[in-house]
Design an enzyme around this catalytic site. Structure first.
Site, PDB file in Angstrom:
ATOM      1  N   SER A 120       0.818  -1.215   0.000  1.00 38.51           N
ATOM      2  CA  SER A 120       0.000   0.000   0.000  1.00 38.51           C
ATOM      3  C   SER A 120       0.851   1.265   0.000  1.00 38.51           C
ATOM      4  O   SER A 120       1.998   1.265   0.459  1.00 38.51           O
ATOM      5  CB  SER A 120      -0.910   0.037   1.231  1.00 38.51           C
TER       6      SER A 120
HETATM    7  N1  SAH Z   1      -0.636  -5.266   3.931  1.00 39.85           N
HETATM    8  C1  SAH Z   1       0.161  -5.544   2.744  1.00 39.85           C
HETATM    9  C2  SAH Z   1      -0.504  -5.124   1.446  1.00 39.85           C
HETATM   10  C3  SAH Z   1      -1.745  -5.861   1.190  1.00 39.85           C
HETATM   11  S1  SAH Z   1      -2.160  -6.160  -0.502  1.00 39.85           S
HETATM   12  C4  SAH Z   1       1.532  -4.906   2.851  1.00 39.85           C
HETATM   13  O1  SAH Z   1       1.808  -4.190   3.812  1.00 39.85           O
HETATM   14  O2  SAH Z   1       2.351  -5.158   1.953  1.00 39.85           O
HETATM   15  C5  SAH Z   1      -3.493  -7.255  -0.138  1.00 39.85           C
HETATM   16  C6  SAH Z   1      -3.055  -8.655   0.205  1.00 39.85           C
HETATM   17  O3  SAH Z   1      -4.226  -9.377   0.611  1.00 39.85           O
HETATM   18  C7  SAH Z   1      -2.462  -9.415  -0.975  1.00 39.85           C
HETATM   19  O4  SAH Z   1      -1.207  -9.903  -0.633  1.00 39.85           O
HETATM   20  C8  SAH Z   1      -3.473 -10.550  -1.205  1.00 39.85           C
HETATM   21  O5  SAH Z   1      -2.871 -11.746  -1.644  1.00 39.85           O
HETATM   22  C9  SAH Z   1      -4.081 -10.696   0.175  1.00 39.85           C
HETATM   23  N2  SAH Z   1      -5.393 -11.341   0.222  1.00 39.85           N
HETATM   24  C10 SAH Z   1      -6.418 -11.239  -0.661  1.00 39.85           C
HETATM   25  N3  SAH Z   1      -7.454 -11.967  -0.254  1.00 39.85           N
HETATM   26  C11 SAH Z   1      -7.098 -12.555   0.929  1.00 39.85           C
HETATM   27  C12 SAH Z   1      -7.735 -13.434   1.840  1.00 39.85           C
HETATM   28  N4  SAH Z   1      -8.977 -13.903   1.635  1.00 39.85           N
HETATM   29  N5  SAH Z   1      -7.071 -13.806   2.958  1.00 39.85           N
HETATM   30  C13 SAH Z   1      -5.817 -13.368   3.199  1.00 39.85           C
HETATM   31  N6  SAH Z   1      -5.146 -12.556   2.359  1.00 39.85           N
HETATM   32  C14 SAH Z   1      -5.788 -12.145   1.238  1.00 39.85           C
END
Ligand code: SAH
Length: 244
Positions: A93
């Site tokens: 993000s």
């Molecule tokens: N917090 C992260 C950025 C998040 S991007 C950072 O600091 O880098 C969103 C993430 O959510 C992605 O890696 C994606 O694979 C994950 N994601 C999507 N759906 C999900 C689910 N149902 N359970 C867990 N993770 C999930």
């Protein structure tokens, strides 16, 4: 499980826009080698100037080496005012969004926090500076393993990473003082409401494929009460079909 992710969204659709439109279009990437100075400037220009004022949060943002959480070819851009690709069609993000969500959680030193969407592990590291324990769930196993390795290399011992569908939360470690969701479901997952302590906060983007709203909730009388909301664009929360 990985296949779900390859087809999720095109990179152009993954950009996360905060309340304040990204101001970095066209700006030069940071020079490699002067990351501490870049970090300080990020805190001043992207956070303090936009109203992030909680000192513990600003200190955490000034401490965590964001360049360690991005792929090698993105390191020079680590402190720009944008989300960045981290592989598997996912992004880390925008720094402002990380700071905003962290501040809205009202993190306390004794808190145990649940994060859904580990991604690079950067948000988890910021939280690890501020609270006692961070439990974080990532559905894409390679991302989870990579984040776990980065966090271990940097010496974070209070972050626990699990591969799985975050929709279901992590009941074995519930209840949590705060819950942060960094991918957008189309509704607030009920298991997460159940796993949040009374009086605790949940920061979660909710919405459809095009636009979502970042909600700040507080749990009162067993239900979520909305404290604040702002328009954002997050990647969708995907589901593991096997877990339904
Ligand atoms: N917090 C992260 C950025 C998040 S991007 C950072 O600091 O880098 C969103 C993430 O959510 C992605 O890696 C994606 O694979 C994950 N994601 C999507 N759906 C999900 C689910 N149902 N359970 C867990 N993770 C999930």
């Amino acid at each position: 499980m990985y296949e779900l992710h390859f087809g999720v969204r095109r990179l152009s659709q993954l950009l996360i826009f905060g309340l304040i439109a990204a101001t970095g279009c066209g700006q030069q990437p940071a020079r490699v080698g002067d990351f501490a100075a870049e970090r300080q400037r990020m805190v001043q220009e992207q956070m303090m100037a936009r109203g992030i004022h909680e000192e513990r949060v600003l200190a955490a943002m000034a401490k965590v080496p964001r360049e360690e959480f991005v792929p090698a070819d993105e390191r020079a851009a680590a402190y720009t005012d944008h989300p960045l690709p981290i592989g598997y069609d996912q992004t880390i993000s925008q720094p402002y969004i990380v700071a905003f969500m962290t501040e809205q959680l009202h993190p306390k030193a004794s808190d145990r926090v649940l994060e859904i969407g580990t991604g690079s592990g950067y948000q988890a590291a910021v939280l690890a500076e501020l609270v006692a324990e961070v439990h974080t769930i990532e559905i894409a196993e390679p991302l989870a393993r990579n984040a776990e390795a980065t966090l271990a290399r940097l010496g974070y011992k209070n972050v626990h990473v699990k591969v799985g569908d975050g929709y279901k939360g992590w009941p074995e470690h519930a209840p949590f003082d705060a819950i942060i969701v960094t991918a957008a479901p189309d509704h607030v997952p009920e298991p997460l409401v159940q796993q949040l302590k009374e009086g605790g906060r949940m920061v979660i983007p909710v919405g459809g494929a095009i636009a979502q709203q970042l909600n700040v909730f507080e749990k009162r009388g067993g239900a979520l009460k909305q404290i604040a909301a702002l328009p954002v664009n997050f990647v969708p929360l995907t589901r593991d079909p096997a877990s339904k």
